[in-house]
Write a protein that holds these residues in place. Structure first.
Motif, PDB file in Angstrom:
ATOM      1  N   TRP A   1       0.948  -1.116   0.005  1.00 34.54           N
ATOM      2  CA  TRP A   1      -0.032  -0.061   0.080  1.00 34.54           C
ATOM      3  C   TRP A   1       0.882   1.259  -0.007  1.00 34.54           C
ATOM      4  CZ3 TRP A   1      -0.813   3.786   3.859  1.00 34.54           C
ATOM      5  CH2 TRP A   1      -1.794   4.682   3.749  1.00 34.54           C
ATOM      6  N   TRP A   2       1.896   1.317   0.612  1.00 39.80           N
ATOM      7  CA  TRP A   2       2.863   2.452   0.659  1.00 39.80           C
ATOM      8  C   TRP A   2       3.493   2.693  -0.528  1.00 39.80           C
ATOM      9  CZ3 TRP A   2       4.244   5.680   4.624  1.00 39.80           C
ATOM     10  CH2 TRP A   2       5.439   6.281   4.425  1.00 39.80           C
ATOM     11  N   LEU A   3       3.543   1.554  -1.339  1.00 40.25           N
ATOM     12  CA  LEU A   3       3.959   1.993  -2.642  1.00 40.25           C
ATOM     13  C   LEU A   3       2.916   2.342  -3.735  1.00 40.25           C
ATOM     14  CD1 LEU A   3       6.754  -1.163  -3.095  1.00 40.25           C
ATOM     15  CD2 LEU A   3       6.999   1.368  -2.282  1.00 40.25           C
ATOM     16  N   GLU A   4       1.709   1.877  -3.546  1.00 36.54           N
ATOM     17  CA  GLU A   4       0.751   1.973  -4.383  1.00 36.54           C
ATOM     18  C   GLU A   4      -0.462   3.124  -4.169  1.00 36.54           C
ATOM     19  OE1 GLU A   4      -0.905  -1.919  -4.595  1.00 36.54           O
ATOM     20  OE2 GLU A   4       1.241  -2.675  -5.357  1.00 36.54           O
ATOM     21  N   GLU A   5      -0.638   3.473  -2.914  1.00 40.79           N
ATOM     22  CA  GLU A   5      -1.465   4.472  -2.471  1.00 40.79           C
ATOM     23  C   GLU A   5      -1.500   5.758  -3.390  1.00 40.79           C
ATOM     24  OE1 GLU A   5      -4.434   6.683  -1.184  1.00 40.79           O
ATOM     25  OE2 GLU A   5      -4.479   4.806  -1.169  1.00 40.79           O
ATOM     26  N   PRO A   6      -2.228   6.306  -4.038  1.00 42.26           N
ATOM     27  CA  PRO A   6      -2.074   7.489  -4.738  1.00 42.26           C
ATOM     28  C   PRO A   6      -1.846   8.717  -4.195  1.00 42.26           C
ATOM     29  CG  PRO A   6      -3.978   6.399  -5.878  1.00 42.26           C
ATOM     30  CD  PRO A   6      -3.674   5.544  -4.409  1.00 42.26           C
ATOM     31  N   THR A   7      -2.778   8.762  -2.961  1.00 37.78           N
ATOM     32  CA  THR A   7      -2.308  10.029  -2.233  1.00 37.78           C
ATOM     33  C   THR A   7      -0.988  10.236  -1.220  1.00 37.78           C
ATOM     34  OG1 THR A   7      -3.517   9.139  -0.329  1.00 37.78           O
ATOM     35  CG2 THR A   7      -4.915  10.206  -1.603  1.00 37.78           C
ATOM     36  N   LEU A   8      -0.329   9.217  -1.336  1.00 38.23           N
ATOM     37  CA  LEU A   8       1.119   8.937  -0.616  1.00 38.23           C
ATOM     38  C   LEU A   8       2.188   9.539  -1.770  1.00 38.23           C
ATOM     39  CD1 LEU A   8       1.225   5.787   1.297  1.00 38.23           C
ATOM     40  CD2 LEU A   8       0.970   8.269   2.024  1.00 38.23           C
ATOM     41  N   ASP A   9       1.652   9.708  -2.915  1.00 41.68           N
ATOM     42  CA  ASP A   9       2.536  10.073  -4.163  1.00 41.68           C
ATOM     43  C   ASP A   9       2.852  11.738  -4.008  1.00 41.68           C
ATOM     44  OD1 ASP A   9       4.399   9.804  -6.133  1.00 41.68           O
ATOM     45  OD2 ASP A   9       2.956   9.593  -7.703  1.00 41.68           O
ATOM     46  N   LEU A  10       3.414  12.193  -2.930  1.00 41.77           N
ATOM     47  CA  LEU A  10       3.581  13.513  -2.763  1.00 41.77           C
ATOM     48  C   LEU A  10       4.074  14.314  -3.811  1.00 41.77           C
ATOM     49  CD1 LEU A  10       4.356  13.215   0.928  1.00 41.77           C
ATOM     50  CD2 LEU A  10       2.291  13.572   0.152  1.00 41.77           C
ATOM     51  N   VAL A  11       5.271  14.022  -4.481  1.00 38.71           N
ATOM     52  CA  VAL A  11       6.030  14.836  -5.300  1.00 38.71           C
ATOM     53  C   VAL A  11       6.378  13.890  -6.376  1.00 38.71           C
ATOM     54  CG1 VAL A  11       6.824  16.572  -3.955  1.00 38.71           C
ATOM     55  CG2 VAL A  11       8.193  14.374  -4.282  1.00 38.71           C
ATOM     56  N   GLY A  12       5.909  12.844  -6.747  1.00 38.96           N
ATOM     57  CA  GLY A  12       6.227  11.736  -7.882  1.00 38.96           C
ATOM     58  C   GLY A  12       7.454  11.202  -7.724  1.00 38.96           C
ATOM     59  N   GLY A  13       7.846  10.139  -8.320  1.00 40.65           N
ATOM     60  CA  GLY A  13       9.130   9.596  -8.426  1.00 40.65           C
ATOM     61  C   GLY A  13       8.914   8.198  -7.636  1.00 40.65           C
ATOM     62  N   GLN A  14       9.921   7.640  -7.464  1.00 37.71           N
ATOM     63  CA  GLN A  14       9.910   6.071  -6.990  1.00 37.71           C
ATOM     64  C   GLN A  14       9.884   6.240  -5.216  1.00 37.71           C
ATOM     65  OE1 GLN A  14      13.497   3.827  -8.130  1.00 37.71           O
ATOM     66  NE2 GLN A  14      12.891   1.789  -7.148  1.00 37.71           N
ATOM     67  N   ARG A  15       9.226   5.249  -4.808  1.00 38.38           N
ATOM     68  CA  ARG A  15       8.760   5.325  -3.425  1.00 38.38           C
ATOM     69  C   ARG A  15       9.522   4.082  -2.945  1.00 38.38           C
ATOM     70  NH1 ARG A  15       2.392   5.936  -2.857  1.00 38.38           N
ATOM     71  NH2 ARG A  15       2.211   6.044  -5.200  1.00 38.38           N
ATOM     72  N   ILE A  16      10.112   4.198  -1.675  1.00 40.91           N
ATOM     73  CA  ILE A  16      10.908   2.978  -1.002  1.00 40.91           C
ATOM     74  C   ILE A  16      10.309   2.463  -0.047  1.00 40.91           C
ATOM     75  CG2 ILE A  16      13.315   2.598  -0.127  1.00 40.91           C
ATOM     76  CD1 ILE A  16      13.386   3.514  -3.052  1.00 40.91           C
ATOM     77  N   PRO A  17      10.054   1.046   0.319  1.00 38.62           N
ATOM     78  CA  PRO A  17       9.266   0.556   1.541  1.00 38.62           C
ATOM     79  C   PRO A  17      10.067   0.713   2.519  1.00 38.62           C
ATOM     80  CG  PRO A  17       9.931  -1.440  -0.002  1.00 38.62           C
ATOM     81  CD  PRO A  17      10.321   0.122  -0.635  1.00 38.62           C
ATOM     82  N   PRO A  18       9.602   0.279   3.874  1.00 37.08           N
ATOM     83  CA  PRO A  18      10.298   0.049   4.994  1.00 37.08           C
ATOM     84  C   PRO A  18      10.675  -1.445   5.022  1.00 37.08           C
ATOM     85  CG  PRO A  18       7.892  -0.031   5.296  1.00 37.08           C
ATOM     86  CD  PRO A  18       8.165   0.446   4.025  1.00 37.08           C
ATOM     87  N   ARG A  19      11.599  -1.578   5.883  1.00 37.39           N
ATOM     88  CA  ARG A  19      12.254  -3.016   6.006  1.00 37.39           C
ATOM     89  C   ARG A  19      12.290  -3.502   7.700  1.00 37.39           C
ATOM     90  NH1 ARG A  19      17.975  -2.421   6.627  1.00 37.39           N
ATOM     91  NH2 ARG A  19      18.793  -0.220   6.166  1.00 37.39           N
ATOM     92  N   GLY A  20      12.072  -4.729   7.682  1.00 38.70           N
ATOM     93  CA  GLY A  20      11.986  -5.266   8.953  1.00 38.70           C
ATOM     94  C   GLY A  20      10.595  -6.068   9.240  1.00 38.70           C
ATOM     95  N   GLU A  21      10.864  -6.814  10.492  1.00 34.06           N
ATOM     96  CA  GLU A  21       9.357  -7.466  10.793  1.00 34.06           C
ATOM     97  C   GLU A  21       8.674  -7.019  11.760  1.00 34.06           C
ATOM     98  OE1 GLU A  21       8.795  -9.950   8.856  1.00 34.06           O
ATOM     99  OE2 GLU A  21      10.561  -9.708   7.549  1.00 34.06           O
ATOM    100  N   VAL A  22       7.584  -7.694  12.096  1.00 33.11           N
ATOM    101  CA  VAL A  22       6.599  -7.335  13.124  1.00 33.11           C
ATOM    102  C   VAL A  22       7.176  -7.436  14.464  1.00 33.11           C
ATOM    103  CG1 VAL A  22       4.506  -7.455  14.238  1.00 33.11           C
ATOM    104  CG2 VAL A  22       4.695  -7.558  12.032  1.00 33.11           C
TER     105      VAL A  22
END
Length: 250
Positions: free
Chosen positions: A82-103
């Motif tokens: 969702w972090w990579l695909e949700e349109p409203t999170l695309d604040l300025v355009g460009g590649q988004r990077i996901p977090p890393r790690g486990e719960v």
């Protein structure tokens, strides 16, 4: 005694004009020019028409960052997509990077944004190496470390107050609730408005924030770039970490 006859009107006017002429005044002046003759019918200008302007249309409401919270993901793996695909999170355009790690990681390190050179892995440059070295010195294994950013991609000059107002802070706190780390290390005081901390106050150091129904222990320090440039700031953060984890090391 007989009174003399009153002078004729023409004599009175002539005498008045002679008096003003002797005084040096032979013209009448007005501040604004006036027509002596009536304006010809053909030259008369029509009265100006009053055109009523329509009220300005209201600006369309800006979509809230993250959209409707009812549709937010409910597990960390789905959140990454969702972090990579949700349109409203695309604040300025460009590649988004996901977090890393486990719960449930022993420590979650939160920075403001990915490094400018990041393409696939969050903090793949000097900032990431700093955090990896810090985690090793803290005795935290790589699989017990979660690394995340408050923004999905690098931005030159983020308006943190506007981002908090538009909903980015709610998205961040939802992310924290899904990740559920034991402790949170915030590197970058700019992030604090998203965690509902008044930026006019001093850096809070060690505190707790409410995430869902859980109090999450937090240590706030300076951003990785500032830590790399100032050895004294790194030493101060290390001492704060030792004070923070003193009970665990006994």
């Amino acid at each position: 005694m007989d009174r003399p006859d009153a002078p004729a009107l023409t004599e009175s006017i002539a005498a008045t004009l002679d008096w003003w002429r002797e005084a040096g005044v032979d013209c009448a002046y007005l501040d604004e020019a006036q027509r002596w003759l009536a304006e010809p019918e053909s030259e008369k200008k029509p009265a100006a028409r009053v055109v009523k302007k329509a009220p300005p249309s209201p600006e369309p409401e800006k979509p809230r960052i993250g959209g409707d919270p009812a549709g937010w993901p409910q597990d960390l793996a789905t959140f990454r997509s969702w972090w990579l695909e949700e349109p409203t999170l695309d604040l300025v355009g460009g590649q988004r990077i996901p977090p890393r790690g486990e719960v449930g990681a022993k420590l979650m390190v939160l920075v403001a944004m990915p490094e400018e050179e990041d393409t696939e892995t969050l903090l793949s440059g000097p900032h990431g190496r700093l955090i990896a070295n810090m985690a090793q010195a803290m005795g935290i294994a790589p699989d017990q470390l979660c690394v995340a950013s408050a923004l999905p991609r690098h931005m030159a000059l983020p308006d943190w107050q506007a981002l908090a107002r538009d909903g980015m802070g709610d998205v961040l706190r939802h992310h924290l609730s899904l990740a559920a780390p034991e402790r949170l290390l915030v590197l970058g005081t700019d992030i604090l408005p998203l965690l509902r901390h008044d930026p006019a106050q001093a850096s809070p150091g060690i505190q707790e924030i409410l995430v869902g129904d859980r109090a999450l222990p937090v240590l706030a320090g300076y951003a990785p770039a500032h830590l790399l440039e100032h050895a004294r700031v790194r030493a101060r953060l290390w001492q704060q970490w030792l004070d923070w984890t003193d009970d665990e090391r006994r």
